[in-house]
Scaffold this motif. Structure first.
Motif, mmCIF file in Angstrom:
data_model
loop_
_atom_site.group_PDB
_atom_site.id
_atom_site.type_symbol
_atom_site.label_atom_id
_atom_site.label_comp_id
_atom_site.label_asym_id
_atom_site.label_seq_id
_atom_site.Cartn_x
_atom_site.Cartn_y
_atom_site.Cartn_z
ATOM 1 N N ILE A 75 0.838 -1.205 0.000
ATOM 2 C CA ILE A 75 0.000 0.000 0.000
ATOM 3 C C ILE A 75 0.871 1.252 0.000
ATOM 4 O O ILE A 75 0.516 2.263 -0.603
ATOM 5 C CB ILE A 75 -1.046 0.073 1.146
ATOM 6 N N ALA A 76 2.030 1.171 0.648
ATOM 7 C CA ALA A 76 2.931 2.332 0.640
ATOM 8 C C ALA A 76 3.371 2.620 -0.802
ATOM 9 O O ALA A 76 3.410 3.773 -1.238
ATOM 10 C CB ALA A 76 4.141 2.057 1.512
ATOM 11 N N GLU A 77 3.664 1.548 -1.522
ATOM 12 C CA GLU A 77 4.099 1.686 -2.911
ATOM 13 C C GLU A 77 2.978 2.260 -3.778
ATOM 14 O O GLU A 77 3.181 3.176 -4.561
ATOM 15 C CB GLU A 77 4.439 0.282 -3.425
ATOM 16 N N GLU A 78 1.787 1.706 -3.586
ATOM 17 C CA GLU A 78 0.659 2.184 -4.390
ATOM 18 C C GLU A 78 0.292 3.611 -4.036
ATOM 19 O O GLU A 78 -0.137 4.389 -4.884
ATOM 20 C CB GLU A 78 -0.545 1.258 -4.205
ATOM 21 N N ARG A 79 0.448 3.950 -2.795
ATOM 22 C CA ARG A 79 0.144 5.315 -2.400
ATOM 23 C C ARG A 79 1.082 6.289 -3.118
ATOM 24 O O ARG A 79 0.663 7.320 -3.637
ATOM 25 C CB ARG A 79 0.290 5.502 -0.889
ATOM 26 N N ARG A 80 2.321 5.950 -3.149
ATOM 27 C CA ARG A 80 3.285 6.863 -3.748
ATOM 28 C C ARG A 80 3.140 6.929 -5.264
ATOM 29 O O ARG A 80 3.336 7.970 -5.866
ATOM 30 C CB ARG A 80 4.709 6.409 -3.375
ATOM 31 N N GLY A 81 2.746 5.797 -5.847
ATOM 32 C CA GLY A 81 2.606 5.786 -7.305
ATOM 33 C C GLY A 81 3.959 5.919 -7.991
ATOM 34 O O GLY A 81 5.005 5.589 -7.428
ATOM 35 N N ASP A 82 3.925 6.438 -9.198
ATOM 36 C CA ASP A 82 5.138 6.589 -10.006
ATOM 37 C C ASP A 82 6.107 7.568 -9.343
ATOM 38 O O ASP A 82 5.800 8.751 -9.193
ATOM 39 C CB ASP A 82 4.714 7.118 -11.392
ATOM 40 N N PRO A 83 7.276 7.084 -8.929
ATOM 41 C CA PRO A 83 8.207 7.956 -8.193
ATOM 42 C C PRO A 83 8.786 9.092 -9.049
ATOM 43 O O PRO A 83 9.381 10.032 -8.509
ATOM 44 C CB PRO A 83 9.307 6.994 -7.724
ATOM 45 N N THR A 84 8.601 9.040 -10.359
ATOM 46 C CA THR A 84 9.106 10.155 -11.180
ATOM 47 C C THR A 84 8.125 11.333 -11.163
ATOM 48 O O THR A 84 8.459 12.425 -11.577
ATOM 49 C CB THR A 84 9.336 9.700 -12.642
ATOM 50 N N VAL A 85 6.904 11.074 -10.699
ATOM 51 C CA VAL A 85 5.932 12.165 -10.554
ATOM 52 C C VAL A 85 6.123 12.779 -9.170
ATOM 53 O O VAL A 85 6.235 12.040 -8.193
ATOM 54 C CB VAL A 85 4.487 11.620 -10.699
ATOM 55 N N PRO A 86 6.206 14.129 -9.098
ATOM 56 C CA PRO A 86 6.452 14.734 -7.780
ATOM 57 C C PRO A 86 5.382 14.351 -6.752
ATOM 58 O O PRO A 86 4.214 14.219 -7.093
ATOM 59 C CB PRO A 86 6.383 16.237 -8.060
ATOM 60 N N GLU A 87 5.844 14.172 -5.520
ATOM 61 C CA GLU A 87 4.927 13.793 -4.437
ATOM 62 C C GLU A 87 4.061 14.992 -4.054
ATOM 63 O O GLU A 87 4.515 16.132 -4.035
ATOM 64 C CB GLU A 87 5.756 13.322 -3.231
ATOM 65 N N LEU A 88 2.789 14.705 -3.728
ATOM 66 C CA LEU A 88 1.879 15.764 -3.281
ATOM 67 C C LEU A 88 2.330 16.312 -1.928
ATOM 68 O O LEU A 88 2.712 15.556 -1.046
ATOM 69 C CB LEU A 88 0.474 15.184 -3.097
ATOM 70 N N SER A 89 2.246 17.614 -1.772
ATOM 71 C CA SER A 89 2.513 18.182 -0.454
ATOM 72 C C SER A 89 1.185 18.395 0.266
ATOM 73 O O SER A 89 0.130 18.496 -0.366
ATOM 74 C CB SER A 89 3.239 19.517 -0.589
ATOM 75 N N LEU A 90 1.258 18.475 1.592
ATOM 76 C CA LEU A 90 0.033 18.715 2.362
ATOM 77 C C LEU A 90 -0.573 20.062 1.983
ATOM 78 O O LEU A 90 -1.789 20.235 2.004
ATOM 79 C CB LEU A 90 0.320 18.668 3.857
ATOM 80 N N GLU A 91 0.294 21.019 1.613
ATOM 81 C CA GLU A 91 -0.215 22.332 1.216
ATOM 82 C C GLU A 91 -1.052 22.215 -0.051
ATOM 83 O O GLU A 91 -2.107 22.830 -0.173
ATOM 84 C CB GLU A 91 0.940 23.320 0.988
ATOM 85 N N GLN A 92 -0.554 21.426 -0.984
ATOM 86 C CA GLN A 92 -1.309 21.246 -2.235
ATOM 87 C C GLN A 92 -2.669 20.605 -1.966
ATOM 88 O O GLN A 92 -3.688 21.035 -2.481
ATOM 89 C CB GLN A 92 -0.515 20.366 -3.202
ATOM 90 N N ILE A 93 -2.649 19.569 -1.147
ATOM 91 C CA ILE A 93 -3.917 18.888 -0.849
ATOM 92 C C ILE A 93 -4.845 19.839 -0.113
ATOM 93 O O ILE A 93 -6.020 19.978 -0.442
ATOM 94 C CB ILE A 93 -3.669 17.619 -0.006
ATOM 95 N N GLY A 94 -4.291 20.532 0.883
ATOM 96 C CA GLY A 94 -5.100 21.438 1.701
ATOM 97 C C GLY A 94 -5.708 22.559 0.874
ATOM 98 O O GLY A 94 -6.876 22.914 1.050
ATOM 99 N N ASP A 95 -4.925 23.100 -0.058
ATOM 100 C CA ASP A 95 -5.406 24.235 -0.839
ATOM 101 C C ASP A 95 -6.298 23.815 -1.991
ATOM 102 O O ASP A 95 -7.292 24.459 -2.287
ATOM 103 C CB ASP A 95 -4.219 25.014 -1.423
ATOM 104 N N GLN A 96 -5.912 22.746 -2.661
ATOM 105 C CA GLN A 96 -6.572 22.455 -3.927
ATOM 106 C C GLN A 96 -7.645 21.374 -3.843
ATOM 107 O O GLN A 96 -8.438 21.224 -4.762
ATOM 108 C CB GLN A 96 -5.507 22.087 -4.976
ATOM 109 N N PHE A 97 -7.642 20.638 -2.725
ATOM 110 C CA PHE A 97 -8.720 19.672 -2.493
ATOM 111 C C PHE A 97 -9.513 20.096 -1.260
ATOM 112 O O PHE A 97 -9.844 19.292 -0.396
ATOM 113 C CB PHE A 97 -8.165 18.254 -2.306
ATOM 114 N N GLY A 98 -9.797 21.405 -1.194
ATOM 115 C CA GLY A 98 -10.417 21.990 0.000
ATOM 116 C C GLY A 98 -11.719 21.324 0.406
ATOM 117 O O GLY A 98 -11.977 21.136 1.594
ATOM 118 N N LEU A 99 -12.535 20.959 -0.565
ATOM 119 C CA LEU A 99 -13.832 20.380 -0.206
ATOM 120 C C LEU A 99 -13.682 18.954 0.312
ATOM 121 O O LEU A 99 -14.439 18.531 1.185
ATOM 122 C CB LEU A 99 -14.788 20.421 -1.402
#
Lengths: 306, 201, 368
Positions: free
Chosen positions: C20-44
């Protein structure tokens, strides 16, 4: 500030001994005492949200967390086995949050948390058996509303349960309940033994150990004190009896333990093995191949198999 | 007086609040599970006089801000009130009829047991638990106890109790599943008497 | 063949965690989401997780969503389990939504209301067309909000208080007279429940379940008449506590809440004249769907109060309270995945016995 327990970076830092805070433990401990004082009666308690899902043993875990201490040796079984995934998961939880010593041997354990089985090996005084209970209300199928079932318990109105069982007798010629078979405790309270097979019901009666039951989802705790009458409901002309197998355990040869049926190939091949892995291993270690009955309180109780 | 917390004249509580109360609870659990047997605490606590070790340990193990406590005259002293408030945060009541826990050192002078909370018919657990400190658990009159938790019978000899108390308790038994649960304490020992136990003389 | 069915469980669990850790991270060449990004852009998504997780902390909610790979039910569960371990330091004062810094406020009952209708941020009048410009790394549209000419009143009275002047709406009175409200996180539910207990349950309840119940009410599976949104408001509020040693309130946090007041016509009874009755919804963050549904279900659950016959699930307090909590529900539903070998074995025996008996009955001579 962020310190969430994650499945990857497991740590007990920031959590109290045995996970629950002391106030929660006290609340549960008070409920446990009342439960022992009123055998079979379901005491409502303020179940907390646990890091495992409801229905996966959160009630049992809260009870265990409230009684367990560094001097204990914990055994956790699911379906009678120590190595089923959920048993492993719960054992890991207590190892982590309470650094508890664990064991697979009934004889060594002081606290045994179980789902769906009572160990075949007889328990002794001072041992605590904690049952995980998904649904504590024996009358749920008859009176799904708590507001009603509480009244039925209050006035010991259990006629409807007898009628339900008798409907089985009328239809099949026998009582077609094989697990979660209702019991009368101390001659007063109708109780669900949790989804143990009725095979295990007789072991609850006059057991020297302390039996505690926890349901996290339904927020109920109940108990059977040692040496207490636990009678499986039945009828004079249809006495309670437990399951029997024609087969014996393929590993230890036991002809008296609860057996799991295991499919061995895709051509209908199957074998039967003890569901209680500790009991089976002990028999194999001690006297391989014999089918001698290990001491079990089951034999001593009323209404067991003829 | 030993270790003192914050205020210098309040007696100490458990040395290790988490593990000492766990240990004490297991003793209490055994007392309730095996009525009539004497269990002795393995850890000590220096409670305020006249609390014996067992009474103090029971308080620290079971009481908190959610439990309404009544104190019998002999234990309603400033020292005890301060200690209970500091360590347990329990609200106190002067009305024994509403108490969840009643703490008694002189059982001769308490109101009739029939006046304590025996719970409600649908909620028999909402009843009083009595912690009764007695001069002795071994040289009182012989009684014969039977019921859940007791194989055959057991004969405890609790001292310091009036005949009336036993009679009143016998009356509360008719209310089952409502009823009263009692812990007798002396020194560092405890005997449990849940409502299910049948007592004969 | 060797019997290996349940061995190796511990290693399997550890491996599963790695997966699950691997699947959560997904493709390691794609930048990891930051909490700020999630907090700001997935507000709902954050708002929903905070609501049902019963904890107002956007950063924790973002972490939970990240860890749960965006599964809100799993994220809510993570927050709930964390929340239980937190000590209760203080109890806040009740919030006063008239003091809200309002960003959105609409009423369906009056065309114009004192203080005005304020549309604010809403998807309501968007056309649901996929915006492919977002796929290319951002909208081309101007991101600056146009300034409104008129300043928004800082003390906006509630629409219902206006109707109240005519005594047409039931009084919003506290049923508890200073008594501490019921707390489901510390006590098991107690039936019959008070409105405090029901509202707390609804606020924590699974959004889908509550929306479904509200829909059943809307379709006529409820005793009461057509409901109206008297007012929905969204905005920010201070949470205050009164520390014992200070004796006066201090603000400890600012929270975003959505409040919905619904009214519906009550035809009156022998003792009460006809009037509008209330349903109330309040959520953390911007959760209008939940707030409206909550208000509808709240009203339906007040059936007993108004001597209405309880005929439908949405009116049935025990049914709603027992089944609305998403964490409890998903737990029990998913427990069917756990091994049930023992009970299944018992069922197997029973079914064989039953079939043997049926077979036996077909030949009378074998019948016992």
């Amino acid at each position: 500030m962020i310190q969430v327990m994650s499945s990857n970076t497991e740590t007990s830092k920031g959590y109290n001994f045995a996970y629950l805070d002391e106030q929660t433990k006290r609340m549960i401990r008070r409920a446990l005492l009342k439960a022992l004082s009123i055998p079979g009666y379901q005491v409502p308690f303020g179940a907390r949200e646990m890091p495992l899902p409801c229905g996966w043993g959160t009630g049992g875990i809260q009870v265990t967390a409230s009684v367990i201490g560094p001097a204990d040796r914990l055994k956790v079984i699911d379906q009678g086995a120590d190595d089923t995934t959920n048993a492993i998961s719960i054992r890991r939880f207590f190892k982590k949050v309470a650094q508890i010593v664990t064991t697979e041997k009934v004889d060594e354990a002081t606290v045994i948390q179980t789902r769906h089985r009572v160990p075949e090996t007889a328990l002794i005084e001072g041992q605590i058996l904690v049952y995980q209970v998904p649904q504590p209300e024996p009358l749920r199928g008859i009176a799904p509303r708590q507001i009603e079932s509480r009244k039925l318990h209050a006035y010991a109105e259990y006629g409807a349960m007898q009628v339900t069982l008798y409907e089985d007798v009328a239809r099949f010629g026998y009582i077609a309940r094989i697990y979660e078979y209702p019991v009368m405790v101390n001659g007063r309270h109708l109780m669900s033994p949790s989804p143990i097979p009725k095979f295990d019901n007789p072991k609850m009666q006059n057991n020297p150990a302390i039996q505690l039951f926890g349901s996290g989802t339904e927020k109920r705790i109940y108990a059977v004190p040692p040496y207490t009458s636990v009678r499986s409901l039945d009828f004079d002309d249809h006495p309670f009896e437990v399951q029997k197998w024609k087969q014996s355990c393929a590993f230890c040869g036991s002809g008296t333990s609860y057996l799991d049926e295991v499919i061995t190939d895709d051509r209908g091949g199957r074998m039967f093995v003890c569901s209680d892995t500790d009991y089976c291993a002990k028999r194999r270690g001690a006297q391989p191949g014999t089918s001698e009955v290990a001491g079990s309180p089951a034999g001593a109780t009323a209404g067991s198999s003829s | 007086m030993t270790v003192v917390a914050a205020m210098s004249d309040i007696h100490s509580g458990f040395r290790d609040p988490v593990l000492d109360s766990q240990d004490a609870f297991r003793t209490v659990l055994s007392c309730n599970a095996y009525p009539g047997r004497t269990f002795t605490l393995s850890r000590s606590v220096d409670g305020p006089s006249p609390f014996c070790i067992a009474t103090a340990a029971l308080c620290l193990t079971l009481l908190d801000f959610e439990t309404l406590v009544w104190l019998e005259d002999e234990v309603r002293t400033d020292k005890i009130v301060d200690w209970l408030t500091f360590h347990c945060g329990s609200p106190l009541t002067k009305d024994h009829r509403e108490a969840q826990f009643a703490i008694v050192a002189n059982a001769q002078s308490i109101p009739s047991l029939l006046e304590f909370r025996t719970g409600e018919i649908e909620s028999p657990e909402l009843s009083s638990t009595l912690i009764v400190q007695v001069p002795s658990l071994v040289d009182g009159p012989v009684t014969r106890w039977s019921g859940p938790g007791i194989r055959d019978s057991i004969c405890p000899r609790i001292g310091g109790l009036s005949a009336q108390l036993w009679l009143d308790r016998e009356m509360t038994r008719e209310l089952y599943p409502r009823g009263l649960d009692v812990f007798f304490t002396s020194g560092s020992s405890i005997v449990g008497l849940p409502r299910t136990t049948n007592v004969e003389f | 063949m060797a019997y290996v069915a349940v061995k190796g469980g511990e290693q399997a669990i550890l491996n599963s965690h790695k997966l699950i850790a691997e699947e959560r991270r997904g493709d390691p060449t794609v930048p990891e989401l930051s909490l700020e990004q999630i907090g700001d852009q997935f507000g709902l998504a954050i708002d929903r997780v905070m609501n049902e997780g019963s904890i107002y902390d956007r950063r924790l909610a973002a972490l939970a969503l990240k860890q749960a790979r965006g599964d809100s039910a799993e994220a809510i569960f993570l927050l709930r389990a964390y929340r239980t371990t937190l000590p209760r330091i203080a109890v806040s004062e009740p919030i006063d939504t008239t003091q809200m810094t309002v960003r959105r406020r609409v009423s369906a009952t009056f065309k114009d209301i004192p203080g005005g209708q304020l549309l604010g941020p809403t998807y309501d009048y968007t056309h649901r067309l996929l915006d492919f410009s977002l796929a290319e790394g951002g909208s081309k549209e101007c991101l600056e909000t146009p300034n409104t000419e008129l300043p928004i009143d800082s003390d906006l009275s509630r629409v219902l208080d206006i109707l109240d002047d005519e005594n047409l709406v039931e009084q919003a009175v506290s049923h508890h007279g200073g008594k501490e409200p019921f707390d489901l996180t510390r006590s098991p539910k107690r039936l019959p429940a008070g409105r405090d207990q029901r509202l707390q349950n609804l606020a924590r309840a699974d959004e889908g379940f509550i929306v479904g119940l509200a829909y059943s009410i809307a379709r006529g599976y409820s005793g009461s008449s057509h409901p109206y949104v008297a007012e929905i408001r969204l905005g920010e509020l201070d949470v205050e506590i009164i520390p014992e040693d200070l004796g006066f309130p201090i603000a400890i946090a600012e929270v975003t809440v959505t409040e919905c007041q619904m009214i519906s016509l009550f035809h009156g009874s022998a003792s009460t004249p006809a009037h509008f009755t209330r349903g109330y919804g309040l959520t953390f963050g911007h959760c209008e769907r939940k707030a409206i549904s909550m208000a509808l279900v709240d009203r339906a659950l007040r059936a007993r109060e108004f001597d209405e016959e309880v005929r439908y699930p949405a009116q049935d307090e025990e049914f709603v309270l027992s089944h609305s909590d998403g964490v409890e529900a998903t737990g029990l539903i998913s427990h069917y995945k756990l091994p049930h070998y023992v009970d299944f074995q018992a069922d197997l025996q029973l079914i064989r016995k039953m079939r043997a008996q049926t077979a036996g009955k077909q030949s009378p001579s074998d019948d016992r």
